[in-house]
Design a protein around this motif. Sequence first.
Motif, PDB file in Angstrom:
ATOM      1  N   ARG A   1       0.705  -1.231  -0.016  1.00  0.00           N
ATOM      2  CA  ARG A   1      -0.042  -0.067   0.021  1.00  0.00           C
ATOM      3  C   ARG A   1       0.889   1.272   0.046  1.00  0.00           C
ATOM      4  NH1 ARG A   1      -3.366  -3.050   3.987  1.00  0.00           N
ATOM      5  NH2 ARG A   1      -2.036  -1.824   5.486  1.00  0.00           N
ATOM      6  N   CYS A   2       2.126   1.225   0.158  1.00  0.00           N
ATOM      7  CA  CYS A   2       2.967   2.397   0.239  1.00  0.00           C
ATOM      8  C   CYS A   2       3.794   2.659  -1.055  1.00  0.00           C
ATOM      9  CB  CYS A   2       4.016   2.112   1.239  1.00  0.00           C
ATOM     10  SG  CYS A   2       3.339   2.499   3.014  1.00  0.00           S
ATOM     11  N   CYS A   3       4.404   1.595  -1.687  1.00  0.00           N
ATOM     12  CA  CYS A   3       5.187   1.850  -2.499  1.00  0.00           C
ATOM     13  C   CYS A   3       4.673   1.205  -4.026  1.00  0.00           C
ATOM     14  CB  CYS A   3       6.578   1.233  -2.580  1.00  0.00           C
ATOM     15  SG  CYS A   3       6.754  -0.484  -2.377  1.00  0.00           S
ATOM     16  N   GLY A   4       3.429   0.515  -3.963  1.00  0.00           N
ATOM     17  CA  GLY A   4       2.716  -0.205  -5.083  1.00  0.00           C
ATOM     18  C   GLY A   4       3.712  -1.525  -5.760  1.00  0.00           C
ATOM     19  N   ARG A   5       4.642  -1.955  -4.884  1.00  0.00           N
ATOM     20  CA  ARG A   5       5.280  -3.173  -5.382  1.00  0.00           C
ATOM     21  C   ARG A   5       4.489  -4.114  -5.162  1.00  0.00           C
ATOM     22  NH1 ARG A   5       9.976  -3.708  -1.966  1.00  0.00           N
ATOM     23  NH2 ARG A   5      10.795  -2.022  -3.176  1.00  0.00           N
ATOM     24  N   SER A   6       4.542  -5.182  -6.332  1.00  0.00           N
ATOM     25  CA  SER A   6       3.519  -6.188  -6.222  1.00  0.00           C
ATOM     26  C   SER A   6       4.389  -7.484  -6.186  1.00  0.00           C
ATOM     27  CB  SER A   6       2.576  -6.174  -7.219  1.00  0.00           C
ATOM     28  OG  SER A   6       3.327  -6.329  -8.539  1.00  0.00           O
TER      29      SER A   6
ATOM     30  N   CYS B   1       9.164  -0.940   3.364  1.00  0.00           N
ATOM     31  CA  CYS B   1       8.275   0.484   3.698  1.00  0.00           C
ATOM     32  C   CYS B   1       7.991   0.260   5.115  1.00  0.00           C
ATOM     33  CB  CYS B   1       6.843   0.389   2.735  1.00  0.00           C
ATOM     34  SG  CYS B   1       7.340   0.959   1.242  1.00  0.00           S
ATOM     35  N   GLN B   2       8.021  -0.786   5.781  1.00  0.00           N
ATOM     36  CA  GLN B   2       7.956  -1.184   7.453  1.00  0.00           C
ATOM     37  C   GLN B   2       8.829  -0.250   8.251  1.00  0.00           C
ATOM     38  OE1 GLN B   2       7.266  -5.101   8.504  1.00  0.00           O
ATOM     39  NE2 GLN B   2       6.174  -5.432   6.580  1.00  0.00           N
ATOM     40  N   PRO B   3       8.400   0.435   9.122  1.00  0.00           N
ATOM     41  CA  PRO B   3       9.427   1.007  10.243  1.00  0.00           C
ATOM     42  C   PRO B   3      10.314  -0.099  10.787  1.00  0.00           C
ATOM     43  CG  PRO B   3       7.316   1.056  11.396  1.00  0.00           C
ATOM     44  CD  PRO B   3       7.241   0.475   9.664  1.00  0.00           C
ATOM     45  N   ALA B   4      11.635   0.353  10.999  1.00  0.00           N
ATOM     46  CA  ALA B   4      12.387  -0.601  12.055  1.00  0.00           C
ATOM     47  C   ALA B   4      11.519  -0.970  13.224  1.00  0.00           C
ATOM     48  CB  ALA B   4      13.921  -0.033  12.128  1.00  0.00           C
ATOM     49  N   THR B   5      11.718  -1.934  13.917  1.00  0.00           N
ATOM     50  CA  THR B   5      10.959  -2.202  15.377  1.00  0.00           C
ATOM     51  C   THR B   5      11.157  -1.240  16.290  1.00  0.00           C
ATOM     52  OG1 THR B   5      12.676  -3.975  15.774  1.00  0.00           O
ATOM     53  CG2 THR B   5      10.628  -4.587  14.686  1.00  0.00           C
ATOM     54  N   ASP B   6      12.655  -0.847  16.235  1.00  0.00           N
ATOM     55  CA  ASP B   6      13.028  -0.058  17.250  1.00  0.00           C
ATOM     56  C   ASP B   6      12.942   1.542  17.033  1.00  0.00           C
ATOM     57  OD1 ASP B   6      14.887   0.495  15.166  1.00  0.00           O
ATOM     58  OD2 ASP B   6      16.772   0.688  16.413  1.00  0.00           O
TER      59      ASP B   6
ATOM     60  N   GLY C   1       9.654   2.728  16.174  1.00  0.00           N
ATOM     61  CA  GLY C   1       8.379   2.881  16.816  1.00  0.00           C
ATOM     62  C   GLY C   1       7.413   3.910  15.801  1.00  0.00           C
ATOM     63  N   GLU C   2       7.926   4.374  14.751  1.00  0.00           N
ATOM     64  CA  GLU C   2       7.454   5.193  14.075  1.00  0.00           C
ATOM     65  C   GLU C   2       6.703   4.619  12.746  1.00  0.00           C
ATOM     66  OE1 GLU C   2       9.562   8.572  12.755  1.00  0.00           O
ATOM     67  OE2 GLU C   2      10.709   8.703  14.978  1.00  0.00           O
ATOM     68  N   PRO C   3       5.658   5.535  12.383  1.00  0.00           N
ATOM     69  CA  PRO C   3       5.192   4.900  10.940  1.00  0.00           C
ATOM     70  C   PRO C   3       5.999   4.875   9.966  1.00  0.00           C
ATOM     71  CG  PRO C   3       4.122   7.082  11.811  1.00  0.00           C
ATOM     72  CD  PRO C   3       4.869   6.685  12.718  1.00  0.00           C
ATOM     73  N   PRO C   4       5.715   4.189   8.872  1.00  0.00           N
ATOM     74  CA  PRO C   4       6.461   4.145   7.684  1.00  0.00           C
ATOM     75  C   PRO C   4       6.476   5.465   7.076  1.00  0.00           C
ATOM     76  CG  PRO C   4       4.603   2.792   7.345  1.00  0.00           C
ATOM     77  CD  PRO C   4       4.660   3.230   8.811  1.00  0.00           C
ATOM     78  N   PRO C   5       7.466   5.606   6.086  1.00  0.00           N
ATOM     79  CA  PRO C   5       7.610   7.111   5.620  1.00  0.00           C
ATOM     80  C   PRO C   5       6.280   7.576   4.953  1.00  0.00           C
ATOM     81  CG  PRO C   5       9.402   5.628   4.664  1.00  0.00           C
ATOM     82  CD  PRO C   5       8.574   4.726   5.768  1.00  0.00           C
TER      83      PRO C   5
END
Length: 152
Positions: A84-89, A126-131, A133-137
């Motif tokens: 849903r972020c970058c469109g990669r399929s 696109c996922q944030p790093a677990t440390d 704690g912020e939403p992805p860009p």
Amino acid sequence: MTSRRTRQRSAILRILTGCQDFVSAQELHALLTAADVPTGLTTVYRALRDLEATGGVDVVRDEVGERLYRPRPAEGHRHYLICRCCGRSRPVDSEIVERWADRLGADTGFAAAEHTVELTGICGDCQPATDEGEPPPCHWEPVRGRARSCAI
């Protein structure tokens, strides 16, 4: 394509085949323009409609309902997991979906049942790093104007 084969339609198919991800008709038109292939947007839409009618492309809709296209593999349609972020399929094993759809059609007495399954998520890039704690860009929103991985 069911219509006559023209230079433009051949170029549309060539550019589309060079794309690894789903693209919209407008993105495909922009790629054709960048490749110095003079093709009208209407021609792109007609060619994609013909490809869809003959089973030459897989089609999904993005979050606003725009149709996105990707060449269909020779072995038939596929289902995809789309970021849903970058469109990669990414194609996914969908044999269970096919069996479920066939069984549901048979159980309800429907013949020639067709289906559309759209799976979306957030890819690892696109996922944030677990440390963090912020939403992805992209804040879980699709990125507009994203670069496509298409060979021109």
